[in-house]
Design a protein around this motif. Structure first.
Motif, mmCIF file in Angstrom:
data_model
loop_
_atom_site.group_PDB
_atom_site.id
_atom_site.type_symbol
_atom_site.label_atom_id
_atom_site.label_comp_id
_atom_site.label_asym_id
_atom_site.label_seq_id
_atom_site.Cartn_x
_atom_site.Cartn_y
_atom_site.Cartn_z
ATOM 1 N N GLY A 411 0.803 -1.201 0.000
ATOM 2 C CA GLY A 411 0.000 0.000 0.000
ATOM 3 C C GLY A 411 0.844 1.262 0.000
ATOM 4 N N ASP A 412 0.166 2.379 -0.088
ATOM 5 C CA ASP A 412 0.832 3.667 0.050
ATOM 6 C C ASP A 412 1.166 3.909 1.514
ATOM 7 O OD1 ASP A 412 0.585 4.229 -2.684
ATOM 8 O OD2 ASP A 412 -1.440 5.052 -2.403
ATOM 9 N N PRO A 413 2.174 4.724 1.813
ATOM 10 C CA PRO A 413 2.470 5.042 3.215
ATOM 11 C C PRO A 413 1.251 5.618 3.928
ATOM 12 C CG PRO A 413 4.255 5.773 1.804
ATOM 13 C CD PRO A 413 3.140 5.346 0.890
ATOM 14 N N LEU A 414 1.041 5.197 5.160
ATOM 15 C CA LEU A 414 -0.075 5.712 5.933
ATOM 16 C C LEU A 414 0.131 7.192 6.241
ATOM 17 C CD1 LEU A 414 -0.557 2.782 8.485
ATOM 18 C CD2 LEU A 414 -1.862 3.230 6.406
ATOM 19 N N PRO A 415 -0.941 7.941 6.430
ATOM 20 C CA PRO A 415 -0.797 9.364 6.757
ATOM 21 C C PRO A 415 -0.194 9.557 8.145
ATOM 22 C CG PRO A 415 -3.077 8.670 6.972
ATOM 23 C CD PRO A 415 -2.344 7.517 6.365
ATOM 24 N N VAL A 416 0.063 10.787 8.490
ATOM 25 C CA VAL A 416 0.690 11.084 9.783
ATOM 26 C C VAL A 416 -0.213 10.704 10.950
ATOM 27 C CG1 VAL A 416 2.198 12.866 8.894
ATOM 28 C CG2 VAL A 416 -0.112 13.475 9.655
ATOM 29 N N THR A 417 -1.499 10.518 10.686
ATOM 30 C CA THR A 417 -2.391 10.042 11.753
ATOM 31 C C THR A 417 -2.070 8.599 12.136
ATOM 32 O OG1 THR A 417 -4.034 9.271 10.153
ATOM 33 C CG2 THR A 417 -4.258 11.544 10.973
ATOM 34 N N GLY A 418 -1.402 7.881 11.218
ATOM 35 C CA GLY A 418 -1.015 6.507 11.499
ATOM 36 C C GLY A 418 -2.089 5.480 11.248
ATOM 37 N N SER A 419 -3.254 5.886 10.759
ATOM 38 C CA SER A 419 -4.373 4.962 10.543
ATOM 39 C C SER A 419 -4.632 4.786 9.056
ATOM 40 C CB SER A 419 -5.645 5.485 11.220
ATOM 41 O OG SER A 419 -5.458 5.593 12.603
ATOM 42 N N GLY A 420 -5.080 3.596 8.683
ATOM 43 C CA GLY A 420 -5.394 3.348 7.293
ATOM 44 C C GLY A 420 -5.992 1.979 7.085
#
Length: 462
Positions: A411-420
């Motif tokens: 997958g793409d890197p998770l956002p800075v929130t850390g959730s995905g």
């Protein structure tokens, strides 16, 4: 006082037993030892000598006469009825022939010369120590995911932390359970009760440190001693594994590809209940163990036989070793020894680097049937299946899916929130199992980043 001297040549036996006589009327026995450390050429192992003690009941395998082991962590120790040096078992000092057991871990080309001093203190023995063990149940949160560290060392072997210090660090790391796994001794078992609580379940065990690899006896009955004096070629591992299971525990080979002397796992996995794939901070030997474990999943799926669950443990000994890096996350109906061990044995767990990281994996068929980590989605080979991964607490990490065919999704890197979330569609014809990983950002070209979390597999098909 008795002084015992000797010299061990390169190629000495794994264990050397040095006898001495204990006269009547002794209340306390003290042993100290030294050995020479000659200079050796670069790349050549020098001298390293472990030590332990057996009483007048003898040195037979099984440990009837076992009174303690400190490896190379201490140069002296004592035993008496009411107390003993950490790593040693309190009890009466009876008349008869006792043995110091020496373990020549490595021997220099010049040989290893040792000197042992045994001193006696006479008098009436004190009251015998009465062991108190931690309870097998904590209040917990009912049906929930519980986080634990399955591999820890205290001052009762070669660690430097007290049980109280370890328990405090475990609570700070967000752990719900820990396993006492000191090297080659059960002496710590009676020193954990005060650290247990409604929020922390303490399991008891041992790291059985052989010359052909280490194995964690996880969650055994209180006071269970597991003999470590074996090699793969002697055919005794099946007996030792059976002892662990009869004592209610799990047999877990530890850090199978660690580069330390005697750490390479040579007993095979036929008698294992799980395997420690992740040991401490993620390193190349963990990557090798992960690949070996995944290859085992492939063989299990294609041959229709049982599979070996993975877990993790910190192997923390002292500062700055982090308790709870990594942690095994297990669903259980209650925070009890039986429920936690059953969840690990069934493979319903995942491993994460900290309390902040969460990872879920489900496989759902077109008709609504579904299975989670460690389960099987029993569908026809051509039934469409949707695999869903949910991650939390892992900023910039990448979700990956791996099957018996290899890596199938990045997958793409998770956002800075850390959730995905990631989803992938397949059939049992194309994937015998699927497992999920969370990886940190890659630092070296095509190599995958360090692990943040990974799951046990979900199997697909009938």
């Amino acid at each position: 006082m008795t002084t015992l001297r000797g010299t061990l040549a390169p190629g000495a036996p794994d264990y050397v037993y040095v006898p001495f006589d204990v006269p009547p009327g002794v209340r306390e026995l003290r042993v100290s030892y030294t050995y020479d450390r000659p200079a050796v050429p670069p790349g050549t192992p020098g001298n390293a000598l472990d030590i332990g003690l057996f009483d007048e009941r003898g040195t037979r395998l099984g440990g009837e006469g076992f009174r303690g082991w400190s490896g190379g962590a201490r140069t002296e120790f004592f035993v008496r009825a009411d107390d003993a040096t950490p790593g040693y078992v309190p009890g009466p000092v009876r008349e008869g022939t006792w043995h110091v057991v020496l373990g020549p871990y490595t021997v220099a080309p010049q040989g290893l010369s040792y000197e042992i001093t045994v001193a006696f203190e006479y008098g009436a023995a004190g009251p015998a120590a009465r062991p108190v063990y931690p309870p097998e149940r904590a209040a917990g949160r009912g049906l929930a995911w519980y986080r634990g560290d399955c591999h820890l060392h205290s001052r009762y072997s070669d660690g430097r932390r007290t049980p109280a210090e370890i328990a405090a660090l475990a609570r700070a790391a967000g752990l719900d359970f820990i396993n006492s796994s000191d090297h080659n001794t059960h002496a710590a078992h009676a020193h954990w009760a005060a650290e247990a609580g409604d929020d922390l379940l303490i399991l008891l065990g041992e790291e059985v440190t052989t010359r052909n690899g280490h194995v964690v006896a996880l969650g055994t009955d209180p006071g269970t001693f597991v003999d470590w004096r074996l090699r793969a070629r002697d055919g005794r591992f099946e007996h030792v594994a059976g002892l662990v299971r009869r004592a209610g525990g799990l047999v877990v080979p530890a850090h199978p590809h660690a580069p330390c002397v005697g750490c390479a796992w040579k007993f095979g996995y036929a008698e294992a209940d799980a395997v420690e794939v992740w040991n401490g901070p993620w390193t190349p030997d963990d990557e090798v163990t992960l690949a070996e474990w995944d290859a085992g999943l492939v063989a299990s799926a294609r041959q229709g036989r049982g599979w070996l669950p993975a877990l993790g443990g910190s192997d923390a000994h002292r500062d700055p070793d982090a308790v709870g890096l990594p942690q095994t996350v297990v669903p259980a109906e209650a925070l009890t020894r039986a429920a936690i061990l059953e969840g690990i044995r069934a493979g319903r767990s995942y491993v994460a680097e900290s309390k902040n990281v969460s990872l879920s994996l489900t496989a759902t068929a077109a008709g609504g049937e579904h299975a989670g980590i460690g389960g099987r989605l029993a569908v026809d080979a051509d039934t469409p299946v949707t695999v869903r991964v949910e991650a939390g607490g892992a900023p910039r990490c990448t979700i990956r899916l791996v099957t018996d065919e290899g890596l199938v999704l990045t997958g793409d890197p998770l956002p800075v929130t850390g959730s995905g979330v990631a989803e992938w569609r397949t059939t049992a014809a194309h994937a015998a199992y699927v497992r999920a990983e969370l990886r940190h950002e890659t630092a070296a070209g095509p190599l995958p980043g360090a692990m943040a979390a990974f799951t046990n597999p979900v199997f697909l098909g009938r």
